[in-house]
Design a protein around this motif. Sequence first.
Motif, PDB file in Angstrom:
ATOM      1  N   LEU A  26       0.793  -1.196  -0.104  1.00 50.78           N
ATOM      2  CA  LEU A  26      -0.030  -0.007  -0.017  1.00 50.78           C
ATOM      3  C   LEU A  26       0.861   1.340  -0.150  1.00 50.78           C
ATOM      4  CD1 LEU A  26      -2.617   1.426   0.101  1.00 50.78           C
ATOM      5  CD2 LEU A  26      -2.643   0.956   2.432  1.00 50.78           C
ATOM      6  N   SER A  45      -8.278   1.835   2.963  1.00 48.02           N
ATOM      7  CA  SER A  45      -9.017   2.913   3.962  1.00 48.02           C
ATOM      8  C   SER A  45      -8.263   2.598   5.617  1.00 48.02           C
ATOM      9  CB  SER A  45     -10.468   2.253   4.094  1.00 48.02           C
ATOM     10  OG  SER A  45     -11.129   3.126   5.114  1.00 48.02           O
ATOM     11  N   ARG A  47      -5.732   0.819   6.498  1.00 46.58           N
ATOM     12  CA  ARG A  47      -4.300   0.897   6.889  1.00 46.58           C
ATOM     13  C   ARG A  47      -3.793  -0.234   7.742  1.00 46.58           C
ATOM     14  NH1 ARG A  47      -2.075   4.819   3.456  1.00 46.58           N
ATOM     15  NH2 ARG A  47       0.009   4.415   4.398  1.00 46.58           N
ATOM     16  N   ASN A  48      -4.696  -0.830   8.144  1.00 43.57           N
ATOM     17  CA  ASN A  48      -4.315  -1.748   9.388  1.00 43.57           C
ATOM     18  C   ASN A  48      -5.078  -2.893   9.687  1.00 43.57           C
ATOM     19  OD1 ASN A  48      -3.378  -2.004  11.877  1.00 43.57           O
ATOM     20  ND2 ASN A  48      -4.928  -1.160  13.255  1.00 43.57           N
ATOM     21  N   SER A  49      -5.262  -3.859   8.503  1.00 47.23           N
ATOM     22  CA  SER A  49      -5.847  -5.213   8.268  1.00 47.23           C
ATOM     23  C   SER A  49      -7.115  -5.156   8.908  1.00 47.23           C
ATOM     24  CB  SER A  49      -4.848  -5.904   8.993  1.00 47.23           C
ATOM     25  OG  SER A  49      -3.655  -6.034   8.490  1.00 47.23           O
ATOM     26  N   GLN A  50      -8.010  -4.183   8.754  1.00 47.06           N
ATOM     27  CA  GLN A  50      -9.316  -4.098   9.499  1.00 47.06           C
ATOM     28  C   GLN A  50     -10.400  -3.964   8.362  1.00 47.06           C
ATOM     29  OE1 GLN A  50      -9.459  -2.419  13.324  1.00 47.06           O
ATOM     30  NE2 GLN A  50      -8.004  -3.785  13.694  1.00 47.06           N
ATOM     31  N   CYS A  51     -10.381  -3.461   7.209  1.00 49.44           N
ATOM     32  CA  CYS A  51     -11.508  -3.020   6.685  1.00 49.44           C
ATOM     33  C   CYS A  51     -11.614  -4.117   5.358  1.00 49.44           C
ATOM     34  CB  CYS A  51     -11.430  -1.608   5.854  1.00 49.44           C
ATOM     35  SG  CYS A  51     -10.216  -1.342   4.782  1.00 49.44           S
ATOM     36  N   GLY A  52     -10.455  -4.644   5.049  1.00 47.41           N
ATOM     37  CA  GLY A  52     -10.719  -5.529   3.829  1.00 47.41           C
ATOM     38  C   GLY A  52     -10.383  -4.905   2.435  1.00 47.41           C
ATOM     39  N   SER A  53     -10.507  -3.882   2.291  1.00 43.69           N
ATOM     40  CA  SER A  53     -10.639  -3.238   1.362  1.00 43.69           C
ATOM     41  C   SER A  53      -9.452  -3.159   0.208  1.00 43.69           C
ATOM     42  CB  SER A  53     -11.120  -1.685   1.176  1.00 43.69           C
ATOM     43  OG  SER A  53     -10.204  -0.898   2.039  1.00 43.69           O
ATOM     44  N   CYS A  54      -8.255  -3.425   0.845  1.00 43.18           N
ATOM     45  CA  CYS A  54      -6.931  -3.145   0.042  1.00 43.18           C
ATOM     46  C   CYS A  54      -6.593  -4.503  -0.468  1.00 43.18           C
ATOM     47  CB  CYS A  54      -6.004  -2.839   0.991  1.00 43.18           C
ATOM     48  SG  CYS A  54      -5.342  -3.772   2.144  1.00 43.18           S
ATOM     49  N   LEU A  64      -3.518  -8.965   1.651  1.00 44.52           N
ATOM     50  CA  LEU A  64      -3.687  -7.466   1.824  1.00 44.52           C
ATOM     51  C   LEU A  64      -2.649  -6.503   1.573  1.00 44.52           C
ATOM     52  CD1 LEU A  64      -5.921  -7.883   5.531  1.00 44.52           C
ATOM     53  CD2 LEU A  64      -6.719  -7.685   3.076  1.00 44.52           C
ATOM     54  N   CYS A  66      -2.013  -3.606   2.872  1.00 47.00           N
ATOM     55  CA  CYS A  66      -1.589  -2.794   3.852  1.00 47.00           C
ATOM     56  C   CYS A  66      -0.686  -3.692   4.815  1.00 47.00           C
ATOM     57  CB  CYS A  66      -2.678  -1.980   4.731  1.00 47.00           C
ATOM     58  SG  CYS A  66      -3.756  -3.361   5.495  1.00 47.00           S
TER      59      CYS A  66
HETATM   60  S1  FES Z   1      -6.508  -0.916   4.115  1.00 41.25           S
HETATM   61 FE1  FES Z   1      -7.973  -1.837   5.517  1.00 41.25          FE
HETATM   62  S2  FES Z   1      -7.282  -3.897   5.534  1.00 41.25           S
HETATM   63 FE2  FES Z   1      -5.795  -2.891   4.283  1.00 41.25          FE
END
Ligand code: FES
Length: 469
Positions: A26, A45, A47-54, A64, A66
Amino acid sequence: MTMITIKINREGKIEKYKVPENLTVLEALEYINREYGANIKFRASCRNSQCGSCALTINGSPRLACETLVKDNMLIEPLRGFRVVKDLIVDREPYYQKLKSIRNYIVRKKLPNGLEEIEESEVEKTKELRACIDCLSCLSTCPARSSSNFPGATVMRQLLRFSLDKRDEEDRERIAFFENLYFCTTCSSCVEVCPMNIKLERAIEKLRELAFKKGYFLEEHRKVRENILKSNRSIPKIKESFLEKAKEFYKAENEKLRVAFFTGCLIDYRNIAVGFDTIEVLLAHNISVYLPKAQVCCGSPMLRTGQRDVAEDLMEKNLETLESLDIDYIVTVCAGCGSTLKNDYKLKNVKDISELLIEFEREYKKLKLRVSYHDPCHLRRGQNVYKEPRELIKRIPGIEFLDSKPQCCGAGGGVRSGVKELAKLLGKRRAKQFRDVDKVITICPFCELHLKEQGLDVINLVSLLKKVI
Ligand code: FES
Ligand code: SF4
Ligand code: SF4
């Protein structure tokens, strides 16, 4: 600052960029846009392995962005299995539509009178299932989804989550059944890539168990059940079995080990030659072989298709037989049996034949042959055994080994018996990947039979070794 090169697949064209090492993917994408004005579109979104969007396909696997560090020559692509919208952004809309269609919320037919208390144990029950961050990696890698309208592991996970929630009044098993619950081959590719370590194939097995109890099952799976109830084997007997033909004990010269050979249904009732090859190969390695005649089907076909009740009876019978033996190891030559004995029975002294033989420094005769190897899913992912068979094959002088990336052949999880068209499609796709080899080696009678039916020349590793001992 040390710079490395990464490659980006941007709408079919590969672009190369120099980026500092020690960045996450990222950060590297942001660096490229900032320093080179590349204007690459990507999604991120938290940047911490929590939203899954990357999630992206990184060096061929979903990861992921990020949390993955860049490496020299790394290839970054959009998540496979989805339509690309722009650069690294894929279309998630069909997934959201699918969630909508399965009613992705707790369905109450009658509203409660007041606030309902939910016990902590209830919350605990679905904790792992609720850990999903919607990264869609599991969908990206799923062989069943790529070849059918199976919606993928995370959709089944969500259905199980609702099914286990006592507030939910929807018939989740019925929805799962009509969303092709029985299309999953239990290959565990999804488990391998899930950043939250959710045991997705176990979730699918549990959902199948609940569905089976409600009458949502495939007729072919019920027939396998009947075979087992009749003869303790998953397939009908058509000739004298291996266990009937073989002796109970084979003593090795200069005995170094003593093992029990757990044959599984196919070797006992069909692939009898593989059974005798196994005995010869073990004896040639100074390993004595005990053949417990009371052994029965390991239960894998029942466990994988949600028929735990029958599997538990089989487990009890096998444990009674196996635990009374004075042996060093139980040896399997079937990926499904090995995985079941290790992961479901939780036996500690089980070894796949390749794990056992690799410990012996035996020289083999020369054999001029060009071969490749097919990883059975239940051996590679179910038992973490993939180096040993390759190493054994390479030990044979004269062998030319062309490796092959693992890919499910479609035979597992009850798909071969219950969803024949899908099994065939996956088998054909797998068979096409082997080109210019004389033989393909494997260690699973189900994979062997299935790939042979697709016209591939396949032999079990033990039958190859028998030629060179
Ligand atoms: S930016 Fe959210 S999981 Fe990678
Ligand atoms: S176990 Fe394999 S077939 Fe089943 S959902 Fe996961 S990736 Fe798909
Ligand atoms: S189940 Fe795992 S791999 Fe699948 S979407 Fe959720 S977090 Fe991602």
